[in-house]
Design a protein around this motif. Structure first.
Motif, mmCIF file in Angstrom:
data_model
loop_
_atom_site.group_PDB
_atom_site.id
_atom_site.type_symbol
_atom_site.label_atom_id
_atom_site.label_comp_id
_atom_site.label_asym_id
_atom_site.label_seq_id
_atom_site.Cartn_x
_atom_site.Cartn_y
_atom_site.Cartn_z
ATOM 1 N N ILE A 1 45.330 33.944 41.433
ATOM 2 C CA ILE A 1 46.556 34.648 41.038
ATOM 3 C C ILE A 1 46.779 34.479 39.538
ATOM 4 O O ILE A 1 47.000 35.451 38.812
ATOM 5 C CB ILE A 1 47.773 34.132 41.831
ATOM 6 C CG1 ILE A 1 47.613 34.446 43.318
ATOM 7 C CG2 ILE A 1 49.069 34.733 41.283
ATOM 8 C CD1 ILE A 1 48.599 33.750 44.228
ATOM 9 N N LYS B 1 54.168 44.696 37.321
ATOM 10 C CA LYS B 1 52.703 44.711 37.291
ATOM 11 C C LYS B 1 52.139 43.486 38.012
ATOM 12 O O LYS B 1 51.180 43.587 38.782
ATOM 13 C CB LYS B 1 52.210 44.750 35.845
ATOM 14 C CG LYS B 1 50.712 44.836 35.711
ATOM 15 C CD LYS B 1 50.291 44.936 34.249
ATOM 16 C CE LYS B 1 48.788 44.998 34.144
ATOM 17 N NZ LYS B 1 48.351 45.065 32.748
ATOM 18 N N GLU B 2 52.726 42.314 37.788
ATOM 19 C CA GLU B 2 52.268 41.090 38.456
ATOM 20 C C GLU B 2 52.497 41.172 39.963
ATOM 21 O O GLU B 2 51.645 40.737 40.749
ATOM 22 C CB GLU B 2 52.974 39.866 37.877
ATOM 23 C CG GLU B 2 52.539 39.533 36.468
ATOM 24 C CD GLU B 2 53.429 38.529 35.774
ATOM 25 O OE1 GLU B 2 52.944 37.891 34.825
ATOM 26 O OE2 GLU B 2 54.609 38.374 36.158
ATOM 27 N N ALA C 1 51.941 30.437 36.853
ATOM 28 C CA ALA C 1 51.920 31.197 38.107
ATOM 29 C C ALA C 1 52.790 30.514 39.151
ATOM 30 O O ALA C 1 53.536 31.166 39.888
ATOM 31 C CB ALA C 1 50.489 31.351 38.616
ATOM 32 N N TRP D 1 46.690 37.378 36.684
ATOM 33 C CA TRP D 1 47.878 37.605 35.859
ATOM 34 C C TRP D 1 47.647 37.274 34.393
ATOM 35 O O TRP D 1 48.460 37.600 33.546
ATOM 36 C CB TRP D 1 49.047 36.774 36.370
ATOM 37 C CG TRP D 1 49.690 37.296 37.615
ATOM 38 C CD1 TRP D 1 49.476 38.491 38.227
ATOM 39 C CD2 TRP D 1 50.676 36.623 38.402
ATOM 40 N NE1 TRP D 1 50.267 38.598 39.343
ATOM 41 C CE2 TRP D 1 51.013 37.465 39.469
ATOM 42 C CE3 TRP D 1 51.300 35.381 38.290
ATOM 43 C CZ2 TRP D 1 51.955 37.115 40.429
ATOM 44 C CZ3 TRP D 1 52.243 35.038 39.249
ATOM 45 C CH2 TRP D 1 52.573 35.894 40.311
ATOM 46 N N VAL E 1 47.633 34.164 33.181
ATOM 47 C CA VAL E 1 48.519 33.041 32.853
ATOM 48 C C VAL E 1 47.911 31.751 33.378
ATOM 49 O O VAL E 1 46.925 31.771 34.120
ATOM 50 C CB VAL E 1 49.944 33.230 33.451
ATOM 51 C CG1 VAL E 1 50.590 34.510 32.946
ATOM 52 C CG2 VAL E 1 49.911 33.235 34.985
ATOM 53 N N LYS F 1 56.425 31.203 38.468
ATOM 54 C CA LYS F 1 56.769 32.568 38.844
ATOM 55 C C LYS F 1 56.921 32.696 40.361
ATOM 56 O O LYS F 1 57.878 33.302 40.845
ATOM 57 C CB LYS F 1 55.708 33.549 38.332
ATOM 58 C CG LYS F 1 55.734 33.728 36.818
ATOM 59 C CD LYS F 1 54.586 34.608 36.350
ATOM 60 C CE LYS F 1 54.687 34.928 34.886
ATOM 61 N NZ LYS F 1 55.566 36.036 34.576
ATOM 62 N N ILE G 1 58.794 37.505 37.616
ATOM 63 C CA ILE G 1 57.538 38.186 37.912
ATOM 64 C C ILE G 1 57.727 39.645 37.512
ATOM 65 O O ILE G 1 58.710 40.272 37.919
ATOM 66 C CB ILE G 1 57.178 38.099 39.410
ATOM 67 C CG1 ILE G 1 56.895 36.652 39.809
ATOM 68 C CG2 ILE G 1 55.989 38.977 39.741
ATOM 69 C CD1 ILE G 1 56.591 36.466 41.280
ATOM 70 N N THR G 2 56.799 40.168 36.743
ATOM 71 C CA THR G 2 56.885 41.571 36.343
ATOM 72 C C THR G 2 56.456 42.473 37.497
ATOM 73 O O THR G 2 55.813 42.014 38.454
ATOM 74 C CB THR G 2 55.971 41.855 35.129
ATOM 75 O OG1 THR G 2 54.608 41.699 35.536
ATOM 76 C CG2 THR G 2 56.290 40.937 33.955
ATOM 77 N N ILE H 1 49.802 43.375 41.373
ATOM 78 C CA ILE H 1 48.525 42.650 41.386
ATOM 79 C C ILE H 1 48.494 41.659 42.537
ATOM 80 O O ILE H 1 47.495 41.546 43.254
ATOM 81 C CB ILE H 1 48.294 41.935 40.029
ATOM 82 C CG1 ILE H 1 47.990 42.958 38.937
ATOM 83 C CG2 ILE H 1 47.169 40.908 40.133
ATOM 84 C CD1 ILE H 1 48.018 42.390 37.522
ATOM 85 N N LEU H 2 49.589 40.941 42.737
ATOM 86 C CA LEU H 2 49.648 39.950 43.812
ATOM 87 C C LEU H 2 49.503 40.615 45.171
ATOM 88 O O LEU H 2 48.756 40.138 46.029
ATOM 89 C CB LEU H 2 50.943 39.147 43.739
ATOM 90 C CG LEU H 2 51.132 38.081 44.803
ATOM 91 C CD1 LEU H 2 49.968 37.098 44.837
ATOM 92 C CD2 LEU H 2 52.444 37.336 44.573
#
Length: 75
Positions: free
Chosen positions: A17, A41-42, A28, A21, A23, A31, A38-39, A45-46
């Motif tokens: 993760i 986009k993140e 992580a 991301w 990061v 977040k 958390i954006t 992705i998750l």
């Protein structure tokens, strides 16, 4: 949140993760524990990582689950 349950079911650890991301693992963790935002986009992705892991492991997956449902608080 539902995301923790889904992440656990998928066997998804913080390392992939954080890498996806871009990061650190501690970031992580912050977040995912609600200590840092958390954006969108993140979040996307998750969700994709969870679906990918569950698919690889032949675990039932609801690919149509919305991000709202995935991130809502469990009652």
């Amino acid at each position: 949140p539902n995301v923790e349950a889904e992440r656990t079911r998928a066997g998804l650890t913080l390392d992939p993760i954080a890498s996806a991301w871009g990061v650190s693992v501690p970031t992580a963790s912050l977040k995912l524990n609600g200590k840092a935002p958390i954006t969108f986009k993140e979040a996307k992705i998750l969700k994709d990582l969870i679906v990918e892991e569950k698919t690889k492991k032949n675990i039932s997956v609801n690919i149509d689950m919305s991000l709202e449902v995935l991130f809502e608080e469990a009652v």
